[in-house]
Motif scaffolding. Structure first.
Motif, PDB file in Angstrom:
ATOM      1  N   GLU A 220     -39.270 -25.666   0.870  1.00 31.89           N
ATOM      2  CA  GLU A 220     -38.360 -26.740   1.298  1.00 31.89           C
ATOM      3  C   GLU A 220     -37.142 -26.144   2.009  1.00 31.89           C
ATOM      4  OE1 GLU A 220     -40.377 -27.993  -2.570  1.00 31.89           O
ATOM      5  OE2 GLU A 220     -39.278 -26.225  -1.857  1.00 31.89           O
ATOM      6  N   ASP A 221     -36.562 -26.919   2.924  1.00 30.53           N
ATOM      7  CA  ASP A 221     -35.366 -26.406   3.584  1.00 30.53           C
ATOM      8  C   ASP A 221     -34.164 -26.550   2.654  1.00 30.53           C
ATOM      9  OD1 ASP A 221     -34.255 -29.028   3.916  1.00 30.53           O
ATOM     10  OD2 ASP A 221     -35.314 -29.259   5.811  1.00 30.53           O
ATOM     11  N   VAL A 222     -33.100 -25.850   2.991  1.00 29.33           N
ATOM     12  CA  VAL A 222     -31.915 -25.778   2.140  1.00 29.33           C
ATOM     13  C   VAL A 222     -31.303 -27.158   1.917  1.00 29.33           C
ATOM     14  CG1 VAL A 222     -29.546 -24.906   2.014  1.00 29.33           C
ATOM     15  CG2 VAL A 222     -31.404 -23.373   2.725  1.00 29.33           C
ATOM     16  N   ALA A 223     -31.186 -27.942   2.981  1.00 31.22           N
ATOM     17  CA  ALA A 223     -30.578 -29.266   2.860  1.00 31.22           C
ATOM     18  C   ALA A 223     -31.358 -30.143   1.891  1.00 31.22           C
ATOM     19  CB  ALA A 223     -30.494 -29.932   4.233  1.00 31.22           C
ATOM     20  N   GLN A 224     -32.666 -30.059   1.938  1.00 32.24           N
ATOM     21  CA  GLN A 224     -33.505 -30.854   1.042  1.00 32.24           C
ATOM     22  C   GLN A 224     -33.277 -30.461  -0.414  1.00 32.24           C
ATOM     23  OE1 GLN A 224     -37.677 -30.652   2.035  1.00 32.24           O
ATOM     24  NE2 GLN A 224     -38.336 -31.769   0.210  1.00 32.24           N
ATOM     25  N   LEU A 225     -33.195 -29.180  -0.687  1.00 31.52           N
ATOM     26  CA  LEU A 225     -32.989 -28.719  -2.054  1.00 31.52           C
ATOM     27  C   LEU A 225     -31.588 -29.041  -2.561  1.00 31.52           C
ATOM     28  CD1 LEU A 225     -34.845 -25.290  -1.900  1.00 31.52           C
ATOM     29  CD2 LEU A 225     -35.605 -27.374  -3.052  1.00 31.52           C
ATOM     30  N   ASN A 226     -30.617 -29.048  -1.666  1.00 29.04           N
ATOM     31  CA  ASN A 226     -29.241 -29.312  -2.088  1.00 29.04           C
ATOM     32  C   ASN A 226     -28.999 -30.768  -2.476  1.00 29.04           C
ATOM     33  OD1 ASN A 226     -27.955 -26.811  -2.164  1.00 29.04           O
ATOM     34  ND2 ASN A 226     -27.623 -26.787   0.048  1.00 29.04           N
ATOM     35  N   VAL A 227     -29.889 -31.665  -2.098  1.00 34.93           N
ATOM     36  CA  VAL A 227     -29.750 -33.067  -2.520  1.00 34.93           C
ATOM     37  C   VAL A 227     -30.801 -33.443  -3.566  1.00 34.93           C
ATOM     38  CG1 VAL A 227     -28.679 -33.797  -0.364  1.00 34.93           C
ATOM     39  CG2 VAL A 227     -31.175 -33.901  -0.581  1.00 34.93           C
ATOM     40  N   ASP A 228     -31.528 -32.454  -4.056  1.00 32.74           N
ATOM     41  CA  ASP A 228     -32.557 -32.681  -5.065  1.00 32.74           C
ATOM     42  C   ASP A 228     -31.891 -32.645  -6.445  1.00 32.74           C
ATOM     43  OD1 ASP A 228     -34.744 -32.678  -6.771  1.00 32.74           O
ATOM     44  OD2 ASP A 228     -35.957 -31.374  -5.493  1.00 32.74           O
ATOM     45  N   THR A 229     -31.320 -33.763  -6.866  1.00 30.04           N
ATOM     46  CA  THR A 229     -30.555 -33.808  -8.106  1.00 30.04           C
ATOM     47  C   THR A 229     -31.436 -33.565  -9.339  1.00 30.04           C
ATOM     48  OG1 THR A 229     -30.770 -36.215  -8.127  1.00 30.04           O
ATOM     49  CG2 THR A 229     -28.762 -35.293  -7.163  1.00 30.04           C
ATOM     50  N   GLU A 230     -32.675 -34.007  -9.289  1.00 31.72           N
ATOM     51  CA  GLU A 230     -33.579 -33.774 -10.421  1.00 31.72           C
ATOM     52  C   GLU A 230     -33.803 -32.274 -10.613  1.00 31.72           C
ATOM     53  OE1 GLU A 230     -37.896 -35.390 -11.929  1.00 31.72           O
ATOM     54  OE2 GLU A 230     -37.765 -34.610  -9.888  1.00 31.72           O
ATOM     55  N   LEU A 231     -34.076 -31.576  -9.507  1.00 30.70           N
ATOM     56  CA  LEU A 231     -34.283 -30.131  -9.580  1.00 30.70           C
ATOM     57  C   LEU A 231     -33.030 -29.428 -10.088  1.00 30.70           C
ATOM     58  CD1 LEU A 231     -35.887 -27.527  -8.960  1.00 30.70           C
ATOM     59  CD2 LEU A 231     -34.958 -27.651  -6.631  1.00 30.70           C
ATOM     60  N   PRO A 278     -24.529 -20.635  -8.165  1.00 30.13           N
ATOM     61  CA  PRO A 278     -25.772 -20.957  -8.846  1.00 30.13           C
ATOM     62  C   PRO A 278     -26.205 -22.414  -8.643  1.00 30.13           C
ATOM     63  CG  PRO A 278     -23.976 -21.099 -10.394  1.00 30.13           C
ATOM     64  CD  PRO A 278     -23.368 -20.730  -9.062  1.00 30.13           C
ATOM     65  N   HIS A 279     -25.322 -23.242  -8.047  1.00 24.79           N
ATOM     66  CA  HIS A 279     -25.651 -24.667  -7.931  1.00 24.79           C
ATOM     67  C   HIS A 279     -25.961 -25.095  -6.502  1.00 24.79           C
ATOM     68  CE1 HIS A 279     -22.733 -24.428 -11.436  1.00 24.79           C
ATOM     69  NE2 HIS A 279     -23.895 -24.706 -11.983  1.00 24.79           N
ATOM     70  N   VAL A 280     -25.674 -24.245  -5.547  1.00 23.68           N
ATOM     71  CA  VAL A 280     -25.926 -24.538  -4.133  1.00 23.68           C
ATOM     72  C   VAL A 280     -27.016 -23.608  -3.641  1.00 23.68           C
ATOM     73  CG1 VAL A 280     -24.930 -24.559  -1.815  1.00 23.68           C
ATOM     74  CG2 VAL A 280     -23.547 -25.298  -3.766  1.00 23.68           C
ATOM     75  N   CYS A 281     -27.986 -24.146  -2.936  1.00 17.10           N
ATOM     76  CA  CYS A 281     -29.062 -23.309  -2.412  1.00 17.10           C
ATOM     77  C   CYS A 281     -28.525 -22.389  -1.327  1.00 17.10           C
ATOM     78  CB  CYS A 281     -30.184 -24.189  -1.854  1.00 17.10           C
ATOM     79  SG  CYS A 281     -31.638 -23.243  -1.329  1.00 17.10           S
ATOM     80  N   HIS A 282     -28.771 -21.097  -1.490  1.00 16.21           N
ATOM     81  CA  HIS A 282     -28.293 -20.072  -0.551  1.00 16.21           C
ATOM     82  C   HIS A 282     -29.046 -20.217   0.773  1.00 16.21           C
ATOM     83  CE1 HIS A 282     -26.712 -16.375   0.929  1.00 16.21           C
ATOM     84  NE2 HIS A 282     -26.421 -15.845  -0.242  1.00 16.21           N
ATOM     85  N   GLU A 283     -28.312 -20.156   1.878  1.00 19.96           N
ATOM     86  CA  GLU A 283     -28.944 -20.254   3.185  1.00 19.96           C
ATOM     87  C   GLU A 283     -29.627 -18.957   3.594  1.00 19.96           C
ATOM     88  OE1 GLU A 283     -26.041 -21.734   5.893  1.00 19.96           O
ATOM     89  OE2 GLU A 283     -25.775 -23.609   4.790  1.00 19.96           O
ATOM     90  N   ALA A 284     -29.385 -17.905   2.831  1.00 24.11           N
ATOM     91  CA  ALA A 284     -30.085 -16.629   3.047  1.00 24.11           C
ATOM     92  C   ALA A 284     -30.419 -16.072   1.661  1.00 24.11           C
ATOM     93  CB  ALA A 284     -29.217 -15.676   3.867  1.00 24.11           C
TER      94      ALA A 284
END
Length: 367
Positions: A220-231, A278-284
């Motif tokens: 998944e792309d970073v933006a998608q994971l960053n709004v995935d509240t369940e995950l 630890p709460h934001v998906c790293h872009e790299a």
């Protein structure tokens, strides 16, 4: 009317991070005052950091403090501080391998060490965890060279290569490579079920979990994971449990352990990742995170072991895929087959040299 206080400062990019660099002597000696000064300089807490130098992201809200070392066989001492845009915390517990890449360039610019010739190598002690690294930068004609053809994913332009060889990363924060005492642990997540994870620290405490166990792919792309509240809810519950089991205590307000989803590589690498910091998906991916993940991949029976098929005796270069590309770590093994050192290439650049300004109500310098 009181003048503002000026503090010598360099804004530098180190790897895929950016932050303010200072000489220890230019900052307050007592830690509470120093923390207030750093928060004021970076503009925290404020999610936009509109009144400071921070870039409204954890990757650009970092600080490095450097001094010449008085210890035998050590040239420089480096203290890393992680600040957050919207918090008033100054965390000097973890390492940052990206900011480490700019330490020797800063020291040369500041005159803390002298150039040695066409290249300059300095041994740097990271005070956060006691980690040692030999760092080599290009210094033709006695000046730091920032221009070159080296490219690292996550940075838009090329630059001169900086070689980093880590000497002792094992158990950097937790004290041991596998701080739970197990290669794999199981955790029960409320309203989800049981998750299997590998908790490891070879430069950065990380909890590795198979993405498919979470009904995700790690593609998944970073933006998608960053709004995935369940995950994020599942990962945070896992992180809090793992932190206790890793001997880190209550990690609710800490930046570690980092969380990492892993899966089969799809771009010719050896593992595919999505890291949370630890709460934001790293872009790299972080330097020491890459070292730690690569190490987990060569430990039999870890959750990462089955994804990678590499013989380090033939090819020591381990490729970690991440959202912006890949990160190559060169691993070496001891006679028992354990990872005993890691080397990698980074780049850095001096962005600004000058003085940071703060209110003298924060630090009455010289008082």
């Amino acid at each position: 009317m009181a003048k503002q206080i000026s503090i010598p400062c360099m804004l530098m990019r180190g790897g895929t991070s950016k932050g303010a660099f200072f000489a220890f002597d230019d900052l307050p000696m007592d830690i509470p005052t120093r923390d207030k000064v750093l928060l004021a300089i970076m503009g925290s807490p404020d999610k936009r950091q509109i009144d400071g130098l921070g870039g409204a992201h954890s990757l650009t809200t970092k600080v490095a403090m450097i001094r010449k070392s008085q210890q035998e066989n050590v040239d420089l001492e480096f203290l890393f501080a992680q600040l957050q845009p919207d918090k008033d915390t100054v965390d000097t517990k973890p390492n940052c391998g990206n900011m480490l890449a700019a330490v020797v360039p800063f020291a040369l610019e500041k005159g803390l060490i002298a150039p040695q010739g066409d290249t300059t190598t300095a041994r740097v002690l990271t005070l956060n965890t006691g980690m040692l690294a030999d760092i080599t930068v290009q210094t033709p004609d006695g000046y730091v060279n920032y221009d070159g053809d080296a490219r690292i994913d996550g940075v838009p332009n090329t630059a001169a290569p900086i070689q980093i060889r880590f000497l002792d990363t094992e158990g950097s924060v937790c004290g041991t490579l596998l701080p739970t005492g197990n290669i794999k642990d199981t955790f029960t997540i409320p309203n989800f079920g049981v998750l299997e994870a590998t908790c490891i620290d070879n430069g950065m405490p990380i909890v590795l979990v198979r993405a498919t166990d979470l009904n995700r792919t790690a593609y998944e792309d970073v933006a998608q994971l960053n709004v995935d509240t369940e995950l994020k809810t599942i990962l945070e519950n896992l992180r809090l449990q793992a932190g206790l089991k890793m001997g880190l205590g209550d990690v609710k307000e800490k930046n570690y352990p980092k969380m990492c989803l892993i899966n089969t590589p799809i771009h010719g690498g050896n593992i595919h990742t999505r890291c949370f910091i630890p709460h934001v998906c790293h872009e790299a991916i972080g330097v020491l995170a890459a070292v730690t993940i690569a190490t987990a991949c060569v430990i039999p029976n870890s959750v990462a072991y089955s994804f990678s098929n590499i013989d380090l005796s033939i090819n020591p270069n381990f490729s970690v895929e991440h959202p912006s590309g890949e990160f190559t770590v060169s691993l070496s093994l001891d006679e028992r087959g354990n990872v005993n050192s890691a080397a990698l290439l980074r780049t850095a650049r001096l962005l600004m040299k000058g003085e940071a300004m703060i209110s003298n109500q924060i630090w009455q310098k010289g008082a």
